[in-house]
Design an enzyme around this catalytic site. Structure first.
Site, PDB file in Angstrom:
ATOM      1  N   LYS A 203      37.806  32.687  40.719  1.00 52.64           N
ATOM      2  CA  LYS A 203      36.801  33.705  41.007  1.00 52.64           C
ATOM      3  C   LYS A 203      37.337  34.814  41.899  1.00 52.64           C
ATOM      4  CE  LYS A 203      31.842  33.974  41.702  1.00 52.64           C
ATOM      5  NZ  LYS A 203      31.559  34.156  40.276  1.00 52.64           N
TER       6      LYS A 203
ATOM      7  N   TRP B 237      45.117  27.529  42.892  1.00 57.00           N
ATOM      8  CA  TRP B 237      45.124  28.135  41.562  1.00 57.00           C
ATOM      9  C   TRP B 237      46.575  28.424  41.248  1.00 57.00           C
ATOM     10  CZ3 TRP B 237      45.707  33.417  39.648  1.00 57.00           C
ATOM     11  CH2 TRP B 237      45.253  33.579  38.331  1.00 57.00           C
TER      12      TRP B 237
ATOM     13  N   CYS C 248      44.028  31.099  45.886  1.00 59.75           N
ATOM     14  CA  CYS C 248      43.958  29.787  46.530  1.00 59.75           C
ATOM     15  C   CYS C 248      43.062  29.861  47.754  1.00 59.75           C
ATOM     16  CB  CYS C 248      45.355  29.330  46.942  1.00 59.75           C
ATOM     17  SG  CYS C 248      46.510  29.195  45.572  1.00 59.75           S
TER      18      CYS C 248
ATOM     19  N   ASN D 191      48.444  30.920  50.701  1.00 59.61           N
ATOM     20  CA  ASN D 191      47.775  31.668  49.643  1.00 59.61           C
ATOM     21  C   ASN D 191      48.521  32.983  49.461  1.00 59.61           C
ATOM     22  OD1 ASN D 191      45.966  32.880  47.833  1.00 59.61           O
ATOM     23  ND2 ASN D 191      44.684  33.651  49.490  1.00 59.61           N
ATOM     24  N   GLY D 192      48.973  33.260  48.246  1.00 54.19           N
ATOM     25  CA  GLY D 192      49.700  34.489  47.967  1.00 54.19           C
ATOM     26  C   GLY D 192      50.945  34.216  47.156  1.00 54.19           C
TER      27      GLY D 192
ATOM     28  N   LYS E 178      32.630  37.560  28.784  1.00 57.01           N
ATOM     29  CA  LYS E 178      32.030  36.232  28.972  1.00 57.01           C
ATOM     30  C   LYS E 178      32.363  35.303  27.809  1.00 57.01           C
ATOM     31  CE  LYS E 178      30.017  36.749  32.962  1.00 57.01           C
ATOM     32  NZ  LYS E 178      30.839  37.901  33.413  1.00 57.01           N
TER      33      LYS E 178
ATOM     34  N   HIS F 169      38.030  53.502  13.408  1.00 60.48           N
ATOM     35  CA  HIS F 169      39.391  53.857  13.816  1.00 60.48           C
ATOM     36  C   HIS F 169      40.248  52.603  13.985  1.00 60.48           C
ATOM     37  CE1 HIS F 169      38.310  58.052  14.260  1.00 60.48           C
ATOM     38  NE2 HIS F 169      37.247  57.674  14.947  1.00 60.48           N
TER      39      HIS F 169
ATOM     40  N   ARG G  23      37.956  29.375  44.692  1.00 64.97           N
ATOM     41  CA  ARG G  23      39.188  30.151  44.796  1.00 64.97           C
ATOM     42  C   ARG G  23      40.338  29.518  44.013  1.00 64.97           C
ATOM     43  NH1 ARG G  23      38.668  33.776  49.231  1.00 64.97           N
ATOM     44  NH2 ARG G  23      40.905  34.181  49.053  1.00 64.97           N
TER      45      ARG G  23
ATOM     46  N   GLU H  12      35.860  34.125  28.562  1.00 60.97           N
ATOM     47  CA  GLU H  12      35.963  33.271  29.746  1.00 60.97           C
ATOM     48  C   GLU H  12      35.381  31.877  29.531  1.00 60.97           C
ATOM     49  OE1 GLU H  12      35.595  36.188  33.620  1.00 60.97           O
ATOM     50  OE2 GLU H  12      33.758  35.605  32.581  1.00 60.97           O
TER      51      GLU H  12
ATOM     52  N   GLU I   9      31.201  43.593  28.695  1.00 58.93           N
ATOM     53  CA  GLU I   9      30.931  42.441  29.560  1.00 58.93           C
ATOM     54  C   GLU I   9      30.571  41.198  28.745  1.00 58.93           C
ATOM     55  OE1 GLU I   9      30.294  40.031  32.923  1.00 58.93           O
ATOM     56  OE2 GLU I   9      31.544  41.773  32.497  1.00 58.93           O
TER      57      GLU I   9
END
Length: 576
Positions: free
Chosen positions: A571, A74, A2, A100-101, A465, A484, A27, A468, A461
């Site tokens: 983010k 968030w 947040c 925030n937390g 993406k 495997h 955030r 996301e 990566e």
């Protein structure tokens, strides 16, 4: 996670809080709100949605007052509703808080308070009621100290007191900074909250609190003892640029990668040259090199391990959230933390554990003056600039560029020249093909990406993406692991993307395995397949990831998804 902002002064309150929240909405963008003090009364405006949407609905910019607190959320405790949005009020409407937390023992704290009316499902609301209850028998400052000592978990809190016309700011585990202006005081989760207004800041350490009123501010520790803290001058005044004709920030930011790399190279060769040398010396002087990071930064750390091994430096990496469970460090260990925001809670926890065990700490960050930077023995800034989109693109490229620069200093011969221009060419020559491929893949449920050596982290990566941005289940994996287990999932027309930097018999063998099962084989290679690359195998990871970024973007665009603000993501992750 947040974002918090606060202000005490004579500015246009609503306009300032609105603009500050816009700068912090990376955030969290589930909901947002402000609380302002005007004529002795707290006025709260909050709702679900992004800051701009809430402003259009509730006219945040037109809110008066001389003290104000803002928050962009968030969701963690409690779903995304207007009631769960911050700020939260005490029953008597004397106090408003933004937090925030996570308050881990919020239920225990709540059980101490009888007769209070709760309007949300959040852990945060208990703070307002706790301060209200305790301030009946002690000063507000004493109530803040008592809460500090009883609360468990991570917190950065700004408390607005309408009766005393003060703000209280306190923190443990989550970031909080105080900006100093002319007869005005700013608060923010990071410098970006107020960097357009001042270049002087104080950073709260854990178990410190501040009292802000018309005379200025005072900082104290948890025992109420005043703490002398020298303001730091900073240079982080980055105005949020527009989309400049692009439909989304993500596509704009991919296009900015060449300029970001050039900016980084210039900095590493000039302003940061001494830090680079110090970083290299620390690596040379330690027997054990351990990277730690999360998400995209973890994939960059995998590249760092590869580069250092090529320079005959033994290195390992581990995801930050599991670092203390699987790694052992001592005074002969150098821990290298990588974080875009510099506030990633898991990374900070890994650093704290490492410091207690005697390790030295280096870091690679994007946001200057962040907690990771301040807790490091030496830190390098990757100079990627602001990323509005949640997905890290400029950040990843500049992280691996920085790591390659360090490896070169340690003896890995891999020249860095012309990377920016070649990235521009990769975008220009391949985007039309990528758009067409995106149309073919938009309805796929699963995509597999395989690589070997330095393309394995790139495969990871690209998969991230694809998860996301277009919300596709994707796995990035070592080509050798196909047989495997994963081959059982490769059916007809299942897309498998192979990263092939050269005519390597091992990865080519993997391609034949998936093609024998009639998979949809997509080759990313300079010598085969539909894409065009410069003739430079050693730079192939830089060019390949550009294809992955663009492919994720254009698939999501085909699906009409919220590319810059993907669901459930933030983010900056400041809780574990």
């Amino acid at each position: 996670m947040c974002g918090i902002t606060g202000y005490y002064g004579n500015k246009n309150m609503g306009k300032y809080l609105y603009n500050s929240l816009k700068r912090l909405d990376y955030r969290g963008y589930d909901s947002a709100g402000i609380a302002t003090l005007n004529n002795g009364k707290i006025n709260i405006k909050k709702d679900t949605g992004e800051v701009e949407q809430i402003n259009q609905k509730h006219n945040l910019e037109k809110t008066d007052g001389k003290i104000g607190v803002g928050h962009t959320r968030w969701s963690t405790h409690g779903s995304t509703t207007k009631q769960n949005a911050h700020p939260h009020l005490s029953c008597d409407e004397r106090f408003a808080i933004a937090h925030n937390g996570i308050i881990e023992n919020w239920k225990d704290l709540k059980s101490q308070l009888n007769g209070h009316r709760y309007t949300s499902e959040t852990d945060s609301e208990v703070i307002a009621h706790y301060i209200e209850e305790k301030s009946k028998e002690m000063s507000v400052e004493e109530a803040v100290k008592k809460f500090f000592k009883e609360a468990k978990g991570s917190l950065a809190v700004v408390l607005l007191d309408s009766k005393e016309e003060k703000m209280y700011a306190f923190k443990r585990g989550s970031p909080l900074a105080l900006g100093i202006g002319n007869d005005e005081t700013f608060l923010g989760s990071d410098l970006y909250a107020f960097s357009t207004e001042t270049d002087k800041a104080i950073f709260f350490e854990d178990d410190e609190y501040g009292i802000i009123d018309q005379t200025g501010y005072v900082i104290k520790n948890i025992n109420g003892e005043e703490v002398e803290k020298e303001p730091e001058n900073f240079d982080w005044d980055q105005e949020e640029a527009g989309k400049e004709g692009y439909e989304h920030y993500m596509r704009k930011e991919i296009g900015e990668i060449p300029q970001a790399v050039e900016r980084l190279e210039n900095s590493l060769n000039s302003a940061q040259e001494k830090q680079v040398d110090r970083f290299v010396e620390l690596i040379k002087n330690h027997e054990k090199i351990l990277f730690t990071a999360s998400g995209t930064s973890y994939h960059a750390s995998l590249m760092g391990v590869y580069f250092l091994n090529k320079a005959d430096i033994e290195a390992q990496t581990l995801i930050a959230s599991e670092f203390k469970n699987y790694e052992r460090v001592d005074e002969d260990t150098l821990v290298i933390a990588i974080s875009q925001s510099g506030e990633t809670k898991d990374v900070l926890d890994a650093m704290e554990y490492s410091r207690k065990e005697g390790a030295d700490i280096a870091s690679i960050i994007n946001v200057p003056y962040s907690s990771v930077e301040r807790e490091s023995d030496v830190s390098l800034r990757i100079m990627a600039g602001q990323e509005v989109c949640v997905a890290a693109t400029k950040t990843f490229i500049n992280q691996i560029y920085t790591l390659l620069k360090i490896a070169n200093k340690l003896g890995y011969q891999n020249h860095l020249e012309e990377i920016p221009k070649r990235i521009e060419k990769v975008i220009e020559k391949n985007e039309p093909k990528i758009k067409q491929l995106a149309k073919e893949l938009k309805n796929k449920n699963d995509i597999y990406i395989i690589g070997r050596g330095d393309t394995y982290p790139i495969a990871r990566e690209i998969a991230l993406k694809l998860k996301e941005i277009p919300y596709i289940h994707a796995e990035g994996m070592m080509g050798g692991e196909l047989k495997h287990g994963t081959l059982a999932l490769i059916e007809e027309d299942v897309p498998v993307i192979s990263l092939i930097p050269e005519k390597n018999s091992e990865i080519i063998s993997n391609v034949k395995e998936i093609e024998a099962r009639n998979a949809k084989s997509i080759k990313i290679s300079p010598w085969t397949g539909p894409f065009k690359f410069p003739n430079s195998n050693s730079k192939f990871p830089f060019y390949t990831i550009i294809i992955g970024f663009l492919l994720s973007y254009w698939i999501a665009n085909e699906k009409n998804l919220p590319i810059d603000r993907p669901r459930n993501l933030s983010k900056s992750i400041t809780v574990s």
